[in-house]
Design an enzyme around this catalytic site. Structure first.
Site, PDB file in Angstrom:
ATOM      1  CG  ASP A 121      22.652  67.140  26.898  1.00  0.00           C
ATOM      2  OD1 ASP A 121      22.122  66.276  27.357  1.00  0.00           O
ATOM      3  OD2 ASP A 121      23.884  67.376  27.132  1.00  0.00           O
ATOM      4  CE1 TYR A 212      27.589  76.175  28.753  1.00  0.00           C
ATOM      5  CE2 TYR A 212      28.909  74.853  30.550  1.00  0.00           C
ATOM      6  CZ  TYR A 212      27.733  76.290  29.554  1.00  0.00           C
ATOM      7  OH  TYR A 212      27.118  76.939  30.736  1.00  0.00           O
ATOM      8  CG  HIS A 279      19.758  71.430  25.584  1.00  0.00           C
ATOM      9  ND1 HIS A 279      20.306  70.968  24.353  1.00  0.00           N
ATOM     10  CD2 HIS A 279      20.651  71.369  26.341  1.00  0.00           C
ATOM     11  CE1 HIS A 279      21.464  71.209  24.662  1.00  0.00           C
ATOM     12  NE2 HIS A 279      21.697  71.454  25.865  1.00  0.00           N
TER      13      HIS A 279
END
Ligand SMILES: *[C@@H]1O[C@H](CO)[C@@H](O)[C@H](O)[C@H]1NC(C)=O
Ligand SMILES: *[C@@H]1O[C@H](CO)[C@@H](O)[C@H](O)[C@H]1NC(C)=O
Ligand SMILES: *[C@@H]1O[C@H](CO)[C@@H](O)[C@H](O)[C@H]1NC(C)=O
Ligand SMILES: *[C@@H]1O[C@H](CO)[C@@H](O)[C@H](O)[C@H]1NC(C)=O
Ligand SMILES: *[C@@H]1O[C@H](CO)[C@@H](O)[C@H](O)[C@H]1NC(C)=O
Length: 333
Positions: A121, A212, A279
């Site tokens: 992400d 989130y 990430h």
């Protein structure tokens, strides 16, 4: 004298191009037709003809009437939310099977046994070249959830993901809590991130991941009308919370990776696999990804992007991009 000048020029150009995270000029102009980079869209963005057309193309009767949640002290306020979880609010109890009619369930696992769904992400990050080189050297594809504002800031880096054969999905324009936004806000966050990816990379993603994991049936309904499938995860490395950006030590993140590696070896995923949240935020998270990759590869039978897990061979609205099916990717034809 001339050659000295040439030398200085050459050095300067090399410096500018090889220096990561130095802004560069590109043919892509985001000064109009987009919200301000790294800002959540506002009424100025909603009042344009372009946005009004998009807004009017949505069948709002199919979008549940759910009040946006409040953000308090940087987090979502859950205090008045009913235990029955009427809106299938992922943030509340990880609900992923919508309660409102007509909505597709979120993708939270890779259906293939002993398979690690590889996702990153928050890119494209300006420091990602060493990491993308590593993936290429290992002939490894992943699903990249790109933030529209990062695509605008770092278009060459975004293009590299497509060139390298990764799957690109939408990760909103400015990374907000989506359930805290108005309907216009939700639509703008998705629409402009997708538009930025199309503008820079030439493809229209068919998937998105809520920042989130914050999604409910209202947000899902809007995403679904934009043909964006909602992809969450079932294992979170917590790399987003690693020092110095977060509060966990690298050792704590290692412990998470280690337990996920154990799961690959102890039968946890004998019937269906996982989708793992990682990430490309910074050197720390990307270095952790590189460090753990060999252990993941040996603990799991397959490591694949989400399109591959799902046998989605045309991951974009444009039909001239073909990705491998699961059996093609894994050579198990
Ligand atoms: C992280 O930074 C180090 C030191 O600058 C560099 O050698 C390494 O390639 C970087 N790793 C990634 C994944 O960018
Ligand atoms: C597999 O490993 C995980 C992580 O260490 C652990 O939580 C789980 O209980 C283990 N399952 C079995 C069946 O041993
Ligand atoms: C990209 O990486 C740099 C360097 O680690 C970091 O400072 C920055 O916050 C990252 N950008 C984003 C948008 O996450
Ligand atoms: C993908 O295709 C393979 C081979 O046809 C099949 O075994 C598998 O069930 C499919 N997976 C999904 C999620 O459709
Ligand atoms: C797909 O078609 C578009 C528009 O014609 C073109 O720009 C792009 O290069 C094509 N991509 C591939 C992989 O064929």
């Amino acid at each position: 004298m001339f050659s000295t000048l040439l030398f200085i020029f050459g050095a300067l150009i090399t410096f500018v191009i090889s220096q990561e995270c130095v802004p560069y000029s590109s043919p892509y102009d985001f000064s109009s037709g987009y919200p301000t980079i790294w800002e959540t869209p506002t009424s100025d963005d909603f009042n344009t003809d372009e946005f009004q057309q998009v807004y009017n193309s949505i069948d709002w009767s199919q979008v549940p009437d759910i009040e946006p949640h409040q953000v308090v002290n940087g987090g979502l306020d859950r205090s008045n939310y009913p235990d029955s979880d009427p809106d299938c609010w992922w943030t509340y109890e990880q609900c992923s099977a919508p309660k409102a009619p007509g909505l597709q369930p979120d993708i939270t696992i890779c259906p293939e046994p002993e398979t690690w769904g590889l996702t990153y992400d928050d890119g494209p990050n300006c420091t990602h070249n060493a990491f993308y080189d590593f993936l290429s050297e290992n002939n490894q594809k992943a699903t990249m959830f790109f933030i529209g504002s990062n695509v605008a800031d770092w278009p060459n880096e975004a293009q590299r993901a497509l060139t390298d054969g990764h799957q690109i999905c939408v990760h909103t324009w400015s990374h907000p809590y989506m359930t805290s936004l108005s309907n216009e806000g939700v639509l703008a966050e998705l629409y402009y991130a997708r538009k930025a990816i199309k503008y820079v990379c030439g493809v229209t993603p068919l998937c998105w991941r809520p920042p989130y994991g914050d999604v409910d049936d209202r947000v899902r309904a809007i995403a679904q009308q934009l043909n964006l499938a909602t992809i969450i995860w079932n294992l979170d490395t917590n790399d987003w919370d690693m020092e110095p950006v977060g509060s966990e030590t690298p050792d704590q993140i290692d412990a998470n990776f280690q337990s996920f590696v154990n799961m690959g070896q102890n039968g946890t995923f004998a019937n269906s696999g996982c989708i793992v949240l990682e990430h490309e935020i910074n050197n720390g998270t990307m270095s952790k990804a590189i460090e753990w990759y060999p252990k993941i590869k040996s603990a799991y039978q397959y490591v694949v992007p989400i399109a591959t897990c799902m046998n989605i061979t045309q991951p974009y609205a444009e039909t001239n991009y073909t990705y491998p099916s699961f059996s093609e990717y894994t050579g198990t034809d």
